[in-house]
Design a protein around this motif. Structure first.
Motif, mmCIF file in Angstrom:
data_model
loop_
_atom_site.group_PDB
_atom_site.id
_atom_site.type_symbol
_atom_site.label_atom_id
_atom_site.label_comp_id
_atom_site.label_asym_id
_atom_site.label_seq_id
_atom_site.Cartn_x
_atom_site.Cartn_y
_atom_site.Cartn_z
ATOM 1 N N THR A 40 0.858 -1.187 0.000
ATOM 2 C CA THR A 40 0.000 0.000 0.000
ATOM 3 C C THR A 40 0.892 1.233 0.000
ATOM 4 N N TYR A 41 1.066 1.781 -1.162
ATOM 5 C CA TYR A 41 1.960 2.915 -1.379
ATOM 6 C C TYR A 41 1.099 4.171 -1.481
ATOM 7 N N PRO A 42 1.181 5.086 -0.526
ATOM 8 C CA PRO A 42 0.387 6.317 -0.618
ATOM 9 C C PRO A 42 0.694 7.057 -1.923
ATOM 10 N N THR A 43 -0.330 7.537 -2.590
ATOM 11 C CA THR A 43 -0.164 8.164 -3.906
ATOM 12 C C THR A 43 0.792 9.345 -3.864
ATOM 13 N N ASP A 44 0.663 10.205 -2.862
ATOM 14 C CA ASP A 44 1.563 11.363 -2.799
ATOM 15 C C ASP A 44 3.008 10.931 -2.575
ATOM 16 N N ALA A 45 3.221 9.889 -1.792
ATOM 17 C CA ALA A 45 4.583 9.385 -1.562
ATOM 18 C C ALA A 45 5.147 8.753 -2.838
ATOM 19 N N LEU A 46 4.292 8.071 -3.591
ATOM 20 C CA LEU A 46 4.724 7.466 -4.854
ATOM 21 C C LEU A 46 5.163 8.551 -5.836
ATOM 22 N N VAL A 47 4.361 9.596 -5.964
ATOM 23 C CA VAL A 47 4.703 10.702 -6.861
ATOM 24 C C VAL A 47 6.005 11.364 -6.397
ATOM 25 N N TYR A 48 6.136 11.566 -5.100
ATOM 26 C CA TYR A 48 7.329 12.184 -4.524
ATOM 27 C C TYR A 48 8.569 11.347 -4.828
ATOM 28 N N ASP A 49 8.499 10.034 -4.599
ATOM 29 C CA ASP A 49 9.647 9.156 -4.853
ATOM 30 C C ASP A 49 10.029 9.129 -6.329
ATOM 31 N N VAL A 50 9.028 9.049 -7.210
ATOM 32 C CA VAL A 50 9.320 9.016 -8.648
ATOM 33 C C VAL A 50 9.906 10.346 -9.111
ATOM 34 N N CYS A 51 9.349 11.447 -8.636
ATOM 35 C CA CYS A 51 9.885 12.767 -9.012
ATOM 36 C C CYS A 51 11.326 12.939 -8.535
ATOM 37 N N LEU A 52 11.614 12.494 -7.322
ATOM 38 C CA LEU A 52 12.991 12.598 -6.822
ATOM 39 C C LEU A 52 13.945 11.711 -7.616
ATOM 40 N N LEU A 53 13.471 10.554 -8.065
ATOM 41 C CA LEU A 53 14.316 9.684 -8.884
ATOM 42 C C LEU A 53 14.622 10.358 -10.221
ATOM 43 N N LEU A 91 23.069 13.579 -1.485
ATOM 44 C CA LEU A 91 21.901 13.757 -0.609
ATOM 45 C C LEU A 91 20.675 13.003 -1.130
ATOM 46 N N LEU A 92 20.433 13.077 -2.424
ATOM 47 C CA LEU A 92 19.288 12.364 -2.987
ATOM 48 C C LEU A 92 19.471 10.848 -2.900
ATOM 49 N N THR A 93 20.694 10.387 -3.085
ATOM 50 C CA THR A 93 20.947 8.948 -2.959
ATOM 51 C C THR A 93 20.743 8.489 -1.523
ATOM 52 N N VAL A 94 21.124 9.318 -0.563
ATOM 53 C CA VAL A 94 20.866 8.990 0.847
ATOM 54 C C VAL A 94 19.363 8.913 1.088
ATOM 55 N N TYR A 95 18.598 9.773 0.435
ATOM 56 C CA TYR A 95 17.140 9.690 0.546
ATOM 57 C C TYR A 95 16.664 8.300 0.133
ATOM 58 N N PHE A 96 17.136 7.806 -1.019
ATOM 59 C CA PHE A 96 16.709 6.491 -1.492
ATOM 60 C C PHE A 96 17.284 5.362 -0.644
ATOM 61 N N LEU A 97 18.379 5.624 0.031
ATOM 62 C CA LEU A 97 18.983 4.628 0.915
ATOM 63 C C LEU A 97 18.236 4.523 2.241
ATOM 64 N N VAL A 98 17.753 5.643 2.762
ATOM 65 C CA VAL A 98 17.222 5.669 4.131
ATOM 66 C C VAL A 98 15.767 6.118 4.224
ATOM 67 N N TRP A 99 15.385 7.176 3.483
ATOM 68 C CA TRP A 99 14.137 7.866 3.779
ATOM 69 C C TRP A 99 12.988 7.637 2.800
ATOM 70 N N GLN A 100 13.197 6.910 1.711
ATOM 71 C CA GLN A 100 12.057 6.717 0.822
ATOM 72 C C GLN A 100 10.967 5.915 1.529
ATOM 73 N N THR A 101 9.796 5.889 0.971
ATOM 74 C CA THR A 101 8.633 5.313 1.643
ATOM 75 C C THR A 101 8.872 3.880 2.096
#
Length: 136
Positions: A40-53, A91-101
């Motif tokens: 269950t991936y919240p829509t806003d979090a999905l958009v946020y993760d894809v945009c950051l990628l 910083l963005l890679t650390v986001y995907f390492l630690v803080w993504q949904t």
């Protein structure tokens, strides 16, 4: 007599980092799609993760272009730009390492390798910048 201050190692590492990033981008995008279908991936979090990628992909292109061009032309401004962009991509890679949904083991492994490459890029860019600055 003109001396060349550029580094073959830096040039090769820039190309290797970009080649790995293409794999990283495609695999991470695939993981996000899989997570959105299975969990269950919240829509806003999905958009946020894809945009950051995609932001990371754009910054990686800038990282490569400023690094290669600055390195080959021995332009301090472009190498400094490369260093700043490298910091942002870290910083963005650390986001995907630690803080993504949802962070999976594959995310940790892929992001850790990318952080290693970006870290080496940063060190070599800094040493190239230092050589260029000391030559003037």
């Amino acid at each position: 007599l003109c001396t060349q201050l550029s580094s073959v190692t830096f040039q090769l590492l820039l190309n290797l980092t970009t080649a790995y990033f293409v794999f990283y981008f495609l695999f991470t995008l695939g993981l996000i799609v899989r997570k959105s279908l299975v969990l269950t991936y919240p829509t806003d979090a999905l958009v946020y993760d894809v945009c950051l990628l995609f932001l990371l992909a754009g910054l990686d292109c800038l990282h490569l272009l400023s690094g290669v061009r600055g390195h080959l032309t021995e332009n301090e401004g472009l190498i400094l730009t490369n260093l700043i962009v490298t910091g942002t991509t870290i910083l963005l890679t650390v986001y995907f390492l630690v803080w993504q949904t949802y962070v999976m083991r594959a995310d940790v492994i892929l992001s850790s390798v990318l952080l290693f490459f970006y870290g080496l890029d940063g060190v070599l860019a800094f040493s190239t910048l230092a050589r260029l600055a000391s030559d003037k």
